[in-house]
Write an enzyme that holds these catalytic residues in place. Structure first.
Site, PDB file in Angstrom:
ATOM      1  CG  LEU A 154      61.339  62.415 -30.231  1.00 26.02           C
ATOM      2  CD1 LEU A 154      60.911  62.813 -31.565  1.00 26.02           C
ATOM      3  CD2 LEU A 154      62.524  61.330 -30.151  1.00 26.02           C
ATOM      4  CB  THR A 180      59.245  56.245 -44.253  1.00 28.30           C
ATOM      5  OG1 THR A 180      58.933  54.613 -44.440  1.00 28.30           O
ATOM      6  CG2 THR A 180      58.727  56.846 -45.235  1.00 28.30           C
ATOM      7  CG  HIS A 196      78.252  87.979 -26.565  1.00 25.44           C
ATOM      8  ND1 HIS A 196      78.502  88.456 -27.841  1.00 25.44           N
ATOM      9  CD2 HIS A 196      77.083  87.658 -26.365  1.00 25.44           C
ATOM     10  CE1 HIS A 196      77.250  88.391 -28.342  1.00 25.44           C
ATOM     11  NE2 HIS A 196      76.477  87.811 -27.479  1.00 25.44           N
ATOM     12  CB  ALA A 256      62.635  47.839 -35.750  1.00 23.15           C
ATOM     13  CB  THR A 312      59.150  57.604 -35.284  1.00 23.72           C
ATOM     14  OG1 THR A 312      59.995  57.019 -36.425  1.00 23.72           O
ATOM     15  CG2 THR A 312      59.749  57.387 -33.870  1.00 23.72           C
ATOM     16  CD  GLU A 346      83.961  87.853 -27.184  1.00 22.68           C
ATOM     17  OE1 GLU A 346      83.988  87.969 -28.660  1.00 22.68           O
ATOM     18  OE2 GLU A 346      82.865  87.358 -26.689  1.00 22.68           O
ATOM     19  CD1 TRP A 356      65.819  48.785 -23.859  1.00 23.52           C
ATOM     20  CD2 TRP A 356      65.719  50.705 -25.442  1.00 23.52           C
ATOM     21  NE1 TRP A 356      64.905  49.794 -23.328  1.00 23.52           N
ATOM     22  CE2 TRP A 356      65.002  50.848 -24.053  1.00 23.52           C
ATOM     23  CE3 TRP A 356      65.955  51.516 -26.466  1.00 23.52           C
ATOM     24  CZ2 TRP A 356      64.333  52.008 -24.124  1.00 23.52           C
ATOM     25  CZ3 TRP A 356      65.255  52.646 -26.104  1.00 23.52           C
ATOM     26  CH2 TRP A 356      64.374  52.953 -25.217  1.00 23.52           C
TER      27      TRP A 356
END
Length: 367
Positions: free
Chosen positions: A208, A299, A54, A166, A200, A56, A174
């Site tokens: 993605l 949707t 971590h 769209a 999609t 610290e 784009w």
């Protein structure tokens, strides 16, 4: 409680360090630490990824003996329990600083002030609350998961001036410019998971992944596919395993085929053969996911909005208009009064390339 200009300067540096873990620390919070003695910084550290030291501990290792009698600035309360690593509170007590300043208490119920109390019991002066809002914002997903048992859901939309995503024929590449698209990948990179719907994927064969910016860790990809229609060669199924959420039986042949390919199947049926979205958020919290980044069609966007699942809207607005027949941002049931409309508060509005990025928060989040 009053903090000095030097306190603010040191804590601001701790936040600069913490942000270096923006894309890597999941499921842990992003934390930075600065140790100051006699006006000089003697140690710095930031948490890189789960299982590693971590912030610290790294700062203390750099400071060595100079940590004794120093002031420690940390962006989140030091942990007090054994997790993947030993308690940071114990490491601080062993180093004997005179003072510890934390930006905010840890919302984790396993800690929730216990780390600070442990330090106080050891005779260390403890103060909390310096730049608390910045601490909350940096770890908004972690805070959400710990306090609401659901991740922070951020919905990204690229739209025209007239609110269209769209053309009527489905063409969307784009709408926004290259700068806005790269900026969107920065938001993907900080998320624990990227979520989309089968519509999609079938329309765009979406990958993605984070590609436009450097990224050490690819977020988990989550596909909402009520009837398990995804094709085996879909790009979302290539590379790292995906989480496929369905309303179908997880024991069905199609589900078993996907599972045999390494993908995880989660069945969450709701009426009308849909997916139970609030239950989905609880399941994602159980998987230790802090921030969910959604890139979907109207949707799924509408369903998330209607069920109170959207916490934040990340809107890229292009300076073009495409007309009434083009596709909108949200497919929602018709309203009869404006009082029933989903309400957001604008947090930020900045120009990115030739487009606008508008960040909005839901005014009331449903549990």
């Amino acid at each position: 409680m009053t903090f000095s200009a030097n306190d603010h300067k040191a804590m601001s540096r701790a936040f600069e360090l913490a942000k270096q873990g923006l894309t890597t620390t999941t499921p842990n919070p992003r934390v930075g630490c600065v140790i100051v003695r006699d006006g000089a910084v003697v140690g710095e550290g930031w948490h890189r990824r789960a299982g590693e030291p971590h912030a610290e501990v790294l700062a203390l290792a750099q400071a060595g003996e100079t940590a004794r009698g120093a002031t420690v600035y940390v962006t989140l309360e030091p942990c007090s329990h054994f997790g993947r690593t030993p308690p940071c509170a114990d490491a601080l007590i062993a180093a004997s600083p005179a003072r510890v300043v934390a930006a905010m208490k840890d919302p984790n119920p396993k800690i929730a002030g216990r780390g600070l109390e442990k330090l106080r019991a050891a005779g260390i002066a403890v103060e909390c609350g310096l730049l608390a809002n910045e601490a909350h914002e940096l770890n908004i997903g972690f805070v959400s998961r710990m306090t609401r048992n659901r991740p922070w859901l951020r919905l990204k939309v690229a739209a025209t001036l007239d609110g269209k995503t769209a053309l009527e024929n489905g063409v969307s590449q784009w709408i926004t410019g290259e700068a806005a698209r790269a900026d969107g990948h920065l938001w993907r990179a900080r998320a624990c998971a990227i979520l989309t719907g089968i519509g999609t994927v079938m329309a765009d064969d979406s990958q993605l992944t984070v590609r436009a910016v450097p990224c050490e860790r690819q977020p988990l990809r989550i596909l909402l596919d009520p009837a398990l229609e995804v094709l085996p060669n879909a790009r979302i199924l290539q590379g790292n395993p995906a989480l496929v959420v369905t309303a179908a039986n997880a024991a069905s042949d199609r589900a078993q085929q996907l599972a045999a390919s390494g993908h995880r199947i989660l069945s969450l049926p709701a009426p009308d053969n849909r997916i139970h979205l609030p239950a989905l958020l609880r399941e994602l919290a159980a998987l230790e996911l802090n921030e969910i980044h959604v890139e979907a069609g109207a949707t799924l966007n509408g369903a998330l909005l209607a069920t109170g699942c959207v916490d934040e809207l990340l809107l890229y607005l292009a300076p073009i208009a495409v007309g009434n027949t083009a596709r909108g941002m949200f497919n929602c049931p018709a309203l009869t009064t404006l009082d029933a409309a989903a309400k957001f508060k604008i947090q930020e509005c900045v120009k990115v390339g030739e487009d606008l990025r508008v960040v909005m928060r839901a005014v009331a989040t449903h549990q």
